[in-house]
Enzyme design. Structure first.
Site, PDB file in Angstrom:
ATOM      1  N   ARG A 138     -10.065   1.864   9.090  1.00  0.00           N
ATOM      2  CA  ARG A 138      -9.706   0.483   9.414  1.00  0.00           C
ATOM      3  C   ARG A 138     -10.859  -0.285  10.044  1.00  0.00           C
ATOM      4  O   ARG A 138     -10.750  -1.481  10.274  1.00  0.00           O
ATOM      5  CB  ARG A 138      -8.556   0.487  10.430  1.00  0.00           C
ATOM      6  CG  ARG A 138      -7.184   0.762   9.803  1.00  0.00           C
ATOM      7  CD  ARG A 138      -6.348  -0.426   9.830  1.00  0.00           C
ATOM      8  NE  ARG A 138      -5.035  -0.619  10.298  1.00  0.00           N
ATOM      9  CZ  ARG A 138      -3.900  -0.078   9.941  1.00  0.00           C
ATOM     10  NH1 ARG A 138      -3.855   0.961   9.176  1.00  0.00           N
ATOM     11  NH2 ARG A 138      -2.761  -0.538  10.374  1.00  0.00           N
ATOM     12  N   LYS A 197       0.829  -1.219   0.000  1.00  0.00           N
ATOM     13  CA  LYS A 197       0.000   0.000   0.000  1.00  0.00           C
ATOM     14  C   LYS A 197       0.860   1.265   0.000  1.00  0.00           C
ATOM     15  O   LYS A 197       0.607   2.187  -0.748  1.00  0.00           O
ATOM     16  CB  LYS A 197      -0.879   0.072   1.266  1.00  0.00           C
ATOM     17  CG  LYS A 197      -2.009  -0.896   1.311  1.00  0.00           C
ATOM     18  CD  LYS A 197      -2.981  -0.536   2.435  1.00  0.00           C
ATOM     19  CE  LYS A 197      -2.339  -0.531   3.808  1.00  0.00           C
ATOM     20  NZ  LYS A 197      -2.034  -1.846   4.347  1.00  0.00           N
ATOM     21  N   ARG A 238      11.160  -1.946  12.497  1.00  0.00           N
ATOM     22  CA  ARG A 238       9.975  -1.408  13.168  1.00  0.00           C
ATOM     23  C   ARG A 238       9.670  -2.216  14.423  1.00  0.00           C
ATOM     24  O   ARG A 238       9.730  -3.436  14.412  1.00  0.00           O
ATOM     25  CB  ARG A 238       8.766  -1.473  12.227  1.00  0.00           C
ATOM     26  CG  ARG A 238       8.628  -0.251  11.370  1.00  0.00           C
ATOM     27  CD  ARG A 238       7.553  -0.415  10.336  1.00  0.00           C
ATOM     28  NE  ARG A 238       6.236  -0.728  10.885  1.00  0.00           N
ATOM     29  CZ  ARG A 238       5.116  -0.640  10.195  1.00  0.00           C
ATOM     30  NH1 ARG A 238       5.161  -0.228   8.942  1.00  0.00           N
ATOM     31  NH2 ARG A 238       3.964  -0.949  10.730  1.00  0.00           N
ATOM     32  N   ARG A 254      10.731  -6.762   5.556  1.00  0.00           N
ATOM     33  CA  ARG A 254      10.674  -5.349   5.935  1.00  0.00           C
ATOM     34  C   ARG A 254      11.131  -5.165   7.393  1.00  0.00           C
ATOM     35  O   ARG A 254      11.797  -4.193   7.721  1.00  0.00           O
ATOM     36  CB  ARG A 254       9.242  -4.829   5.776  1.00  0.00           C
ATOM     37  CG  ARG A 254       9.132  -3.335   6.026  1.00  0.00           C
ATOM     38  CD  ARG A 254       7.746  -2.826   5.724  1.00  0.00           C
ATOM     39  NE  ARG A 254       6.800  -3.176   6.767  1.00  0.00           N
ATOM     40  CZ  ARG A 254       5.495  -2.925   6.710  1.00  0.00           C
ATOM     41  NH1 ARG A 254       4.989  -2.359   5.641  1.00  0.00           N
ATOM     42  NH2 ARG A 254       4.707  -3.249   7.699  1.00  0.00           N
ATOM     43  N   ARG A 283      -1.771  -8.189  13.636  1.00  0.00           N
ATOM     44  CA  ARG A 283      -2.226  -7.143  12.715  1.00  0.00           C
ATOM     45  C   ARG A 283      -2.986  -7.727  11.525  1.00  0.00           C
ATOM     46  O   ARG A 283      -3.978  -7.154  11.066  1.00  0.00           O
ATOM     47  CB  ARG A 283      -1.030  -6.300  12.254  1.00  0.00           C
ATOM     48  CG  ARG A 283      -0.611  -5.302  13.344  1.00  0.00           C
ATOM     49  CD  ARG A 283       0.849  -4.923  13.267  1.00  0.00           C
ATOM     50  NE  ARG A 283       1.195  -4.211  12.063  1.00  0.00           N
ATOM     51  CZ  ARG A 283       2.407  -4.246  11.504  1.00  0.00           C
ATOM     52  NH1 ARG A 283       3.364  -4.959  12.044  1.00  0.00           N
ATOM     53  NH2 ARG A 283       2.655  -3.567  10.424  1.00  0.00           N
TER      54      ARG A 283
HETATM   55  P1  AMP Z   1       0.326   0.648   9.603  1.00  0.00           P
HETATM   56  O1  AMP Z   1       1.685   1.188   9.305  1.00  0.00           O
HETATM   57  O2  AMP Z   1      -0.758   1.268   8.750  1.00  0.00           O
HETATM   58  O3  AMP Z   1       0.275  -0.856   9.567  1.00  0.00           O
HETATM   59  O4  AMP Z   1      -0.026   1.092  11.094  1.00  0.00           O
HETATM   60  C1  AMP Z   1       0.778   0.697  12.190  1.00  0.00           C
HETATM   61  C2  AMP Z   1      -0.043   0.710  13.456  1.00  0.00           C
HETATM   62  O5  AMP Z   1      -0.571   2.030  13.701  1.00  0.00           O
HETATM   63  C3  AMP Z   1      -1.278  -0.197  13.450  1.00  0.00           C
HETATM   64  O6  AMP Z   1      -0.968  -1.540  13.796  1.00  0.00           O
HETATM   65  C4  AMP Z   1      -2.163   0.487  14.481  1.00  0.00           C
HETATM   66  O7  AMP Z   1      -1.737   0.191  15.806  1.00  0.00           O
HETATM   67  C5  AMP Z   1      -1.892   1.955  14.218  1.00  0.00           C
HETATM   68  N1  AMP Z   1      -2.826   2.487  13.205  1.00  0.00           N
HETATM   69  C6  AMP Z   1      -2.540   2.928  11.952  1.00  0.00           C
HETATM   70  N2  AMP Z   1      -3.644   3.343  11.308  1.00  0.00           N
HETATM   71  C7  AMP Z   1      -4.670   3.164  12.174  1.00  0.00           C
HETATM   72  C8  AMP Z   1      -6.078   3.389  12.105  1.00  0.00           C
HETATM   73  N3  AMP Z   1      -6.673   3.862  11.002  1.00  0.00           N
HETATM   74  N4  AMP Z   1      -6.817   3.077  13.215  1.00  0.00           N
HETATM   75  C9  AMP Z   1      -6.256   2.622  14.335  1.00  0.00           C
HETATM   76  N5  AMP Z   1      -4.951   2.359  14.460  1.00  0.00           N
HETATM   77  C10 AMP Z   1      -4.157   2.627  13.392  1.00  0.00           C
END
Ligand code: AMP
Length: 187
Positions: A88, A13, A133, A127, A144
């Site tokens: 989400r 993405k 990370r 990654r 996740r």
């Molecule tokens: P990502 O990089 O998009 O996978 O986001 C990393 C982490 O940030 C996720 O596992 C959530 O803990 C938090 N996060 C990111 N976007 C959201 C969202 N829209 N709603 C809630 N938590 C989020």
């Protein structure tokens, strides 16, 4: 152009959002990136979100919706944006609907990327090694993907029924995928 880019973690993405951002000249807004920036700088928002992120859980909607609302109100987002990683869950969809109604702008399209579970796990482990990370460890990755399947994947049906969903296979060549998306969405 106002777009959402959706799909499970590891599907690419962020990469496609960056290319679309360049192509259409609009900002790519990643809620995950905003949270990581705040974590790194230990802001009040970062401190509040940390426990959720470290466990692979969603940060509470109230907090997340507010950062998106504030970000969409910024000057560079006036003529369009790509949201990566938001909404989400169903309540975030409702919050985004309300923000769009308030701004008086429609959502043009939802780009959904798909890939096999094995491809996703492999990409995320790779990654994890490169980026280091804190939430890229096997347990959090599994959590996740689970949260995605339960809370986020059903939203694709919501957008499909609204007639704005465009699905693409995210497992091929990055530039070829990008070209296919742009061909479908229009120049
Ligand atoms: P990502 O990089 O998009 O996978 O986001 C990393 C982490 O940030 C996720 O596992 C959530 O803990 C938090 N996060 C990111 N976007 C959201 C969202 N829209 N709603 C809630 N938590 C989020």
């Amino acid at each position: 152009m106002r777009l959402l880019i959706m799909g499970p973690q590891g599907v690419g993405k962020g990469t496609q959002a960056a290319l679309l951002s360049k192509h259409y000249g609009i900002p790519a807004i990643s809620t995950g990136d905003i949270f990581r920036y705040n974590l790194k700088n230990q802001t009040p928002l970062g401190k509040e979100a940390q426990a959720y992120i470290d466990k692979g859980e969603l940060v509470p909607d109230e907090l997340t919706n507010k950062i998106v609302k504030d970000r969409l109100a910024m000057d560079d987002a006036k003529n369009g944006w790509i949201l990566d990683g938001y909404p989400r869950n169903a309540s975030q969809v409702a919050a985004l609907d309300a923000m769009l109604a308030e701004l008086g702008t429609p959502l043009d399209a939802v780009v959904a990327l798909t890939a096999d579970h094995d491809v996703l796990m492999e990409r995320m482990m790779k990654r994890a090694q490169i980026e280091g990370r804190s939430d890229d460890n096997p347990e959090t990755i599994a959590k996740r993907l689970d949260v995605y399947a339960k809370e986020t994947a059903p939203l694709l049906d919501t957008y499909k029924s609204r007639g704005v969903l465009h699905e693409f296979d995210g497992s091929g060549d990055i530039d070829a995928i990008q070209a296919t998306i742009v061909a479908e969405l229009g120049e």
